[in-house]
Design a protein around this motif. Structure first.
Motif, short mmCIF file in Angstrom:
data_model
loop_
_atom_site.label_atom_id
_atom_site.label_comp_id
_atom_site.label_asym_id
_atom_site.label_seq_id
_atom_site.Cartn_x
_atom_site.Cartn_y
_atom_site.Cartn_z
N TRP A 5 -39.18 31.28 -29.50
CA TRP A 5 -38.61 31.07 -30.86
C TRP A 5 -39.40 31.65 -31.96
O TRP A 5 -40.71 31.93 -31.75
CB TRP A 5 -38.64 29.70 -30.95
N SER A 6 -38.91 31.92 -33.10
CA SER A 6 -39.49 32.62 -34.09
C SER A 6 -39.87 31.48 -35.18
O SER A 6 -38.87 31.21 -36.10
CB SER A 6 -38.83 33.82 -34.63
N PRO A 7 -41.06 30.94 -35.60
CA PRO A 7 -41.48 30.12 -36.37
C PRO A 7 -40.90 30.58 -37.90
O PRO A 7 -40.78 29.89 -38.71
CB PRO A 7 -42.78 29.78 -36.36
N LEU A 8 -41.47 31.86 -38.02
CA LEU A 8 -41.02 32.51 -39.38
C LEU A 8 -39.71 32.50 -39.77
O LEU A 8 -39.13 32.25 -40.77
CB LEU A 8 -41.95 33.89 -39.42
N LEU A 9 -38.87 32.83 -38.61
CA LEU A 9 -37.32 32.85 -38.85
C LEU A 9 -36.97 31.60 -39.01
O LEU A 9 -36.04 31.47 -40.20
CB LEU A 9 -36.75 33.66 -37.78
N LEU A 10 -37.02 30.55 -38.49
CA LEU A 10 -36.84 29.20 -38.62
C LEU A 10 -37.11 28.68 -40.08
O LEU A 10 -36.33 28.14 -40.59
CB LEU A 10 -37.29 28.21 -37.63
N PHE A 11 -38.43 28.93 -40.51
CA PHE A 11 -38.91 28.55 -41.70
C PHE A 11 -37.97 29.25 -42.74
O PHE A 11 -37.55 28.67 -43.89
CB PHE A 11 -40.54 28.72 -41.67
N SER A 12 -37.90 30.52 -42.75
CA SER A 12 -37.07 31.26 -43.66
C SER A 12 -35.70 30.46 -43.90
O SER A 12 -35.21 30.69 -45.06
CB SER A 12 -37.05 32.72 -43.29
N ILE A 13 -34.86 30.60 -42.66
CA ILE A 13 -33.39 29.77 -42.94
C ILE A 13 -33.50 28.47 -43.38
O ILE A 13 -32.96 28.23 -44.33
CB ILE A 13 -32.93 29.93 -41.38
N GLY A 14 -34.60 27.67 -43.08
CA GLY A 14 -34.89 26.49 -43.81
C GLY A 14 -35.11 26.61 -45.35
O GLY A 14 -34.35 25.82 -46.20
N VAL A 15 -35.77 27.55 -45.61
CA VAL A 15 -36.23 27.60 -47.22
C VAL A 15 -34.77 28.12 -47.88
O VAL A 15 -34.47 27.63 -48.84
CB VAL A 15 -37.25 28.74 -47.31
N LEU A 16 -33.95 28.94 -47.15
CA LEU A 16 -32.87 29.52 -47.88
C LEU A 16 -31.79 28.21 -47.96
O LEU A 16 -30.81 28.10 -48.91
CB LEU A 16 -32.15 30.60 -46.70
N ALA A 17 -31.74 27.45 -46.79
CA ALA A 17 -31.02 26.25 -47.05
C ALA A 17 -31.20 25.31 -47.88
O ALA A 17 -30.46 24.86 -48.95
CB ALA A 17 -30.89 25.64 -45.70
N LEU A 18 -32.61 25.35 -48.43
CA LEU A 18 -32.99 24.42 -49.38
C LEU A 18 -32.76 24.97 -50.61
O LEU A 18 -32.23 24.31 -51.58
CB LEU A 18 -34.45 24.16 -49.31
N CYS A 19 -32.99 26.19 -50.79
CA CYS A 19 -32.56 26.63 -52.05
C CYS A 19 -31.10 26.71 -52.59
O CYS A 19 -30.70 26.56 -53.41
CB CYS A 19 -32.91 28.25 -52.14
N ALA A 20 -30.10 26.96 -51.47
CA ALA A 20 -28.89 26.87 -51.52
C ALA A 20 -28.57 25.30 -51.99
O ALA A 20 -27.65 25.24 -52.99
CB ALA A 20 -28.14 27.36 -50.29
N GLY A 21 -28.95 24.45 -51.29
CA GLY A 21 -28.63 23.08 -51.55
C GLY A 21 -29.25 22.49 -52.84
O GLY A 21 -28.62 22.15 -53.83
N GLY A 22 -30.46 23.45 -53.59
CA GLY A 22 -30.86 23.02 -54.88
C GLY A 22 -30.10 23.52 -55.85
O GLY A 22 -29.66 23.05 -56.95
N LEU A 23 -29.73 24.82 -55.53
CA LEU A 23 -28.85 25.37 -56.30
C LEU A 23 -27.41 24.74 -56.68
O LEU A 23 -26.95 24.51 -57.81
CB LEU A 23 -28.46 26.87 -56.31
N GLY A 24 -26.68 24.44 -55.48
CA GLY A 24 -25.40 23.72 -55.68
C GLY A 24 -25.85 22.30 -56.42
O GLY A 24 -24.63 21.82 -57.27
N ALA A 25 -27.00 21.61 -56.26
CA ALA A 25 -27.03 20.54 -56.87
C ALA A 25 -27.25 20.63 -58.53
O ALA A 25 -26.75 19.98 -59.18
CB ALA A 25 -28.40 19.82 -56.64
#
Length: 249
Positions: free
Chosen positions: A126-146
């Motif tokens: 597993w790549s912690p950096l990749l997982l963290f990057s996807i998580g940050v993108l999801a948070l940003c997308a959710g925040g933008l949608g809000a």
């Protein structure tokens, strides 16, 4: 030699996979390494493969080819290291597994002391950096949608299932990334790359040596002192190994 030819014969099937979507200079280095290998210039091939790694690019195929070059040079420890590094990226890669088992059998290396277990076995590759990057993108997308929904309905800006899913998924992925990074850091493994590395009772050349480890032996690093590394082999055997004799996986 026929068996060796069969083991290493799959090189041509994967020579292009590590360079996809990479800069042309890296692609040229990788092609130069493969050309050197094909011409029997294995030292040059190793140098070119390492240049690709030094440029910050790695892949299972690259480590596979590097390991093959080390095998041709009869350098068991570095070959085991390269194959094991590749398996961290693709744990179920059949070429890496097959070649690694061949090298171990040929050198009569012990299997104990290097296998991951528990959570470490679950998160290997597993790549912690990749997982963290996807998580940050999801948070940003959710925040933008809000924020967008805030302009139309302030009361329900955070109530949409898609927004809550993105934010919740982002937080979960970030937490998994941090946990994965911690587990992988705790499950350190290394390979003896020098021939006849002495396992000493203390971190000094004058300390008693109880045994000698073969090149290619897997060990678990536990501590460091003055460049020396205390390692564990199996459940009970432990000692200190001199600087420059180990390569961490």
């Amino acid at each position: 030699m026929r068996l060796l030819a069969v083991v290493l014969g799959g090189l041509g099937l994967i020579i292009v996979s590590p360079v996809c979507a990479q800069p042309s200079s890296v692609s040229q280095q990788f092609e130069a390494a493969n050309e050197a290998y094909a011409q029997g210039q294995y030292e040059d091939a190793v140098g070119e493969y390492r240049a690709v790694l030094d440029a910050g690019h790695e892949s299972a195929a690259l480590y596979h080819n590097l390991g093959n070059a080390f095998v041709r040079l009869d350098r068991t420890g570095p070959a085991v290291w390269a194959y094991e590094r590749g398996r961290r990226l693709q744990p179920r890669n059949p070429r890496l597994q097959h070649n690694l088992e061949y090298v171990r059998r040929r050198a009569e290396l012990p299997r104990r002391g290097g296998t991951s277990s528990g959570l470490a076995a679950l998160v290997v590759g597993w790549s912690p950096l990749l997982l963290f990057s996807i998580g940050v993108l999801a948070l940003c997308a959710g925040g933008l949608g809000a924020v967008v929904r805030w302009g139309t309905s302030r009361a329900g800006a955070w109530r949409g299932p898609a927004i809550r899913g993105l934010i919740g998924g982002g937080v979960l992925l970030a937490a998994i990334a941090l946990g994965t990074s911690y587990v992988q850091a705790q499950e350190r493994r290394a390979v003896v790359v020098d021939e006849g590395a002495a396992l000493r009772s203390a971190p000094a050349d004058t300390a008693a040596s109880d045994s000698t480890l073969r090149s290619g032996t897997l060990v678990k690093p536990e501590a460091e002192r003055n460049g020396w590394t205390r390692v564990r082999l199996g459940e009970r055997t432990e000692g200190w190994i001199a600087p420059g004799t180990l390569a961490e996986i």
